[in-house]
Design an enzyme around this catalytic site. Structure first.
Site, PDB file in Angstrom:
ATOM      1  N   SER A 134      27.114 -53.478  63.597  1.00 44.45           N
ATOM      2  CA  SER A 134      26.144 -52.598  64.230  1.00 44.45           C
ATOM      3  C   SER A 134      25.068 -53.360  64.990  1.00 44.45           C
ATOM      4  CB  SER A 134      25.472 -51.732  63.160  1.00 44.45           C
ATOM      5  OG  SER A 134      24.392 -50.989  63.668  1.00 44.45           O
ATOM      6  N   TYR A 158      20.536 -51.682  56.066  1.00 40.84           N
ATOM      7  CA  TYR A 158      21.851 -51.411  56.654  1.00 40.84           C
ATOM      8  C   TYR A 158      22.298 -52.572  57.533  1.00 40.84           C
ATOM      9  CZ  TYR A 158      25.224 -49.108  59.815  1.00 40.84           C
ATOM     10  OH  TYR A 158      26.323 -48.782  60.564  1.00 40.84           O
ATOM     11  N   LYS A 162      25.470 -55.169  57.013  1.00 40.04           N
ATOM     12  CA  LYS A 162      26.496 -55.367  58.035  1.00 40.04           C
ATOM     13  C   LYS A 162      26.609 -56.848  58.408  1.00 40.04           C
ATOM     14  CE  LYS A 162      28.188 -51.253  59.039  1.00 40.04           C
ATOM     15  NZ  LYS A 162      29.632 -50.928  58.924  1.00 40.04           N
TER      16      LYS A 162
END
Length: 335
Positions: A134, A158, A162
């Site tokens: 991402s 997050y 990732k």
């Protein structure tokens, strides 16, 4: 030892067996990818795996639809049998949810990726593994213009999960356990269906909801810039990553694809005046704190050299949603 299995995969596509698993196969990207694989006959068997049983898919080859936890080794062993050639790892807890529940994000986004690596080790041959990373794995915010060798400095859990997954997959590739490629996806617009728990959910909502005749809120200013991509181009990137020659990647298994930089104001201006009036400014400091750290400009020279297609302009993205997903979204939401 870095392995490339592109030649083997291309040979299989030309007449051999091709077994593919999509983790996150009930999500909208997983479904679109599966539909393309079915339409083009790129597999001889397909497994769709998610937290809930994915809906059946019409295909000219067998399709298994399984439910399970991506961090559960037993569930993954069923989803990734020894004959698997390609694994698409799309399963994740999205940004705001991972920020709100640290343990959940770690379990799904990090421990889940570790479990996928372990499951891949049970394959008869090291499989190609395409991982959706991402833009959130980078920091720098609105002023950043990132080249391909930019350091990942995520400003949210997050993104950190990732980035950690990317490193683990890179090392697994170095060891010859699998053949990984991580695509650092821009914010995907326009997502069909309903708003979700992603901090970037508003980016689709400010286009989708007005087209549905619904009002929605805008948590950031109109001068806020974003790096975006459409579902159509993301599926093209996933297909390319699944079958390309990965030997030019060497040790670096992460790719910044050629997304599009747009401002919120430009997105709103692409709507009709009636649609635009349905978007109401309601600042949200929590959302702004998460997305505000994401860069909006990437040079993406390496991805272009590797054959990843360019994202088209914003009007084409909106036209694609109207053609591909608007009617289904209306039906799904009983509008």
């Amino acid at each position: 030892m870095v392995h490339d299995h592109g030649a083997m995969l291309r040979d299989k596509t030309n007449g051999g067996e091709m077994h593919i698993t999509i983790l996150g196969g009930a999500g909208f990207l997983g479904r679109k990818l599966a539909a393309r694989l079915a339409a083009e006959g790129r597999a001889t068997s397909l497994t769709l795996f998610d937290m809930v049983v994915p809906a059946p898919l019409a295909a000219p080859f067998p399709v298994r639809c399984l439910a399970g936890d991506v961090a559960d080794p037993a569930a993954l062993a069923a989803a990734i049998p020894p004959e698997t050639d390609i694994i698409y790892h799309l399963a994740a807890v999205v940004s705001a949810a991972a920020e709100a529940d640290f343990d959940l994000g770690l379990r799904v986004n990090l421990q889940g990726t570790l479990a996928v690596i372990q499951a891949a080790r049970g394959c008869a041959r090291p499989p190609r593994l395409v991982f959706t990373s991402s833009v959130a794995s980078f920091g720098g915010g609105q002023s950043a213009i990132l080249d391909d060798d930019a350091r990942q400095m995520p400003a949210n859990s997050y993104g950190a999960q990732k980035a950690a997954g990317e490193l683990l997959l890179q090392d697994a590739s170095r060891r010859g356990l699998l053949d990984a490629l991580s695509i650092r996806l821009p914010t995907v617009i326009i997502r069909p269906g309903r708003p979700n728990a992603a901090a970037s959910s508003f980016v689709s909502a400010i286009l989708r909801e007005p087209m549905l005749g619904l009002e929605t809120t805008l948590p950031v200013g109109e001068d806020f810039a974003l790096w975006v991509s459409s579902p159509r181009i993301v599926v093209e990137w996933l297909l390319h990553a699944g079958f390309m020659d990965t030997s030019p990647l060497g040790m670096d298994r992460g790719v910044n694809p050629p997304g599009l930089t747009v401002t919120v104001g430009e997105m709103l201006d692409a709507l009709s005046p009636v649609e635009r009036a349905r978007v109401k400014a309601v600042p949200d400091a929590n959302v702004a704190a998460i997305v505000g750290g994401w860069p909006a400009r990437f040079l993406s020279r390496r991805a272009r050299a590797l054959g990843f297609a360019e994202q088209s302009h914003l009007p084409a993205i909106i036209a694609a949603f109207r053609e591909d997903d608007l009617a289904a979204t209306r039906a799904d939401r009983a509008l």
